[in-house]
Design an enzyme around this catalytic site. Structure first.
Site, mmCIF file in Angstrom:
data_model
loop_
_atom_site.group_PDB
_atom_site.id
_atom_site.type_symbol
_atom_site.label_atom_id
_atom_site.label_comp_id
_atom_site.label_asym_id
_atom_site.label_seq_id
_atom_site.Cartn_x
_atom_site.Cartn_y
_atom_site.Cartn_z
ATOM 1 C CG HIS A 167 -35.544 34.473 -5.073
ATOM 2 N ND1 HIS A 167 -34.744 33.520 -5.649
ATOM 3 C CD2 HIS A 167 -34.591 35.126 -4.191
ATOM 4 C CE1 HIS A 167 -33.508 33.617 -5.289
ATOM 5 N NE2 HIS A 167 -33.251 34.616 -4.503
ATOM 6 C CD GLU A 215 -39.766 37.055 -4.273
ATOM 7 O OE1 GLU A 215 -40.354 36.404 -5.085
ATOM 8 O OE2 GLU A 215 -38.935 36.443 -3.325
ATOM 9 C CE LYS A 271 -34.763 29.692 -3.523
ATOM 10 N NZ LYS A 271 -35.855 30.414 -4.502
ATOM 11 C CG HIS A 325 -31.296 29.466 -2.369
ATOM 12 N ND1 HIS A 325 -31.709 29.342 -3.730
ATOM 13 C CD2 HIS A 325 -31.094 30.660 -2.283
ATOM 14 C CE1 HIS A 325 -31.478 30.214 -4.532
ATOM 15 N NE2 HIS A 325 -30.917 31.347 -3.479
#
Length: 411
Positions: A303, A314, A335, A340
């Site tokens: 992510h 994370e 990203k 994002h």
């Protein structure tokens, strides 16, 4: 034995390119798609940078009357769907239309159209508001337009689970195929909210990077100097099929969607729980669903938004799930290059994971100059990695504590 589901088509529209292969090659080259905001005058904003889709002509995807009736997030979704369908070689016709569904979500939806029509209301009064405002803005209109334009008469759905939207749309589409409700699904996410109001809202949250003088270096997941995420826009759409039918028609298969996990933090509207409980359960459930051991994972598309707390939590969760294998797995955040894409992120990043399997190449995490010791993982720093990828995992976590994980494996 449940029905198996494979990816046979990919369509992308990103800050790095207007199609799948240009976006993919830019990712492998470690190129940033982030620059100064051009959509509006952002000079008074604390963040003045974003990952904009550049040089896109919506008339390449839709006719003029449909473009005028709908929001750019729908234009993006239709364009990416055209590419995914063409890539799949699948023809929707009267014989199969009722077995082909659409599940395309958006984290925020038609905000550009909303802002435009609100300005008309304020300046010219209620009689001047477009009759197409509501149907053009609503979140399910990307799925609706795709269904109409391509003749898909199966399940027609949309979801809004913030930054987990695209992954949830893909995972739920897989379940629809597994359960026999459809034989094929057009699935993913689209987002187009680089607007004055949205950027102002994220700025007020102090969620965005303020590295305005170096846009291409602003998104820096896992780096000690990260100071927030960078907004992006675009669409990531997959064409999913029941495996045996896809093989029978000689389709090119990128990857099998082997597992899907989801969870809720039940913690906070925007902050992740310090113990990583939600992401841990999401990843564990996806691996269990795929019947894959943690040590079999070759690549993780994280992510990895470039926020101080989110990245750290994370990586901690990944180590908790993978155990000793966490020191060996390659885990990059794309990203760092795209920004994002919010509700479109899961669609894009699942596609990236499938392309990594196809080509045996892992895109890098760029701007990784000063590694954060609390994010200790092999993030393929600054340079793509050639390596066999048999199993890939993609994470998406959203506001409201909503989490999704997709597991892909080599077909």
């Amino acid at each position: 034995m449940r029905r198996r589901v494979v990816i046979t088509g990919i369509g992308l529209l990103t800050p790095l390119g207007l199609d799948r292969e240009s976006s993919w090659q830019a990712l492998l080259a470690g190129r940033s798609g982030i620059g100064p905001i051009t959509r509006f005058d952002a000079s008074d904003y604390s963040c003045r940078i974003a990952g904009e889709v550049r040089d896109f002509d919506p008339l390449s995807a839709m006719d003029k009357k449909d473009v005028r009736k709908t929001d750019p997030f729908t234009h993006f979704a239709v364009a990416a769907t055209r590419e995914a369908l063409a890539d799949s070689g699948y023809e929707i016709d009267t014989a199969n239309a009722e077995r082909v569904g659409v599940y395309i979500g958006s984290g925020i939806g038609g905000l550009q159209l909303l802002e435009k029509q609100h300005a008309i209301l304020s300046e010219r009064g209620p009689r001047r508001v477009s009759p197409f405002f509501i149907p053009g803005m609503i979140l399910n209109m990307a799925a609706g337009q795709v269904s109409i334009l391509f003749g898909a008469k199966g399940p027609n759905l949309a979801c809004a689970t913030a930054c987990a939207t695209g992954s949830h749309a893909i995972g739920e589409s897989v379940r629809l195929i597994q359960g026999g409700y459809a034989d094929a699904m057009i699935a993913g996410g689209a987002e187009a909210v680089i607007t004055p109001l949205a950027v102002a809202g994220f700025c007020s949250m102090k969620a965005l990077s303020t590295r305005n003088d170096e846009p291409e270096k602003a998104s820096r997941p896992f780096d000690a100097g990260r100071d927030g995420f960078v907004m992006g826009e675009g669409a990531g759409i997959l064409f999913l099929e029941e495996r045996e039918a896809a093989l029978a028609r000689g389709a090119n298969v990128y990857a099998e969607v082997a597992g899907y996990g989801l969870s809720g933090d039940a913690f906070h509207i925007s902050a992740p729980s310090e113990d990583g409980d939600g992401p841990i359960r999401s990843m564990n459930r996806a691996l269990e669903d795929a019947d894959i051991e943690p040590g079999e994972v070759d690549y993780i598309n994280a992510h990895g938004t470039s926020t101080p707390a989110g990245d750290r939590i994370e990586i901690m969760a990944i180590h908790q799930v993978l155990g000793a294998h966490g020191k060996e797995v390659v885990c990059s955040s794309t990203k760092s290059m795209t920004g994002h894409l919010l509700g479109a992120a899961g669609g894009l990043e699942t596609a990236i994971s499938a392309l990594a399997i196809r080509d045996g190449k892992v895109p890098p995490t760029i701007n990784h100059d000063d590694p954060d010791p609390e994010c200790a993982i092999d993030c393929a720093p600054n340079e793509a990695r050639s390596m066999p990828v048999n199993v890939a995992l993609s994470n998406s976590f959203g506001f409201g504590g909503t989490n999704a994980t997709i597991v892909l494996k080599r077909p």
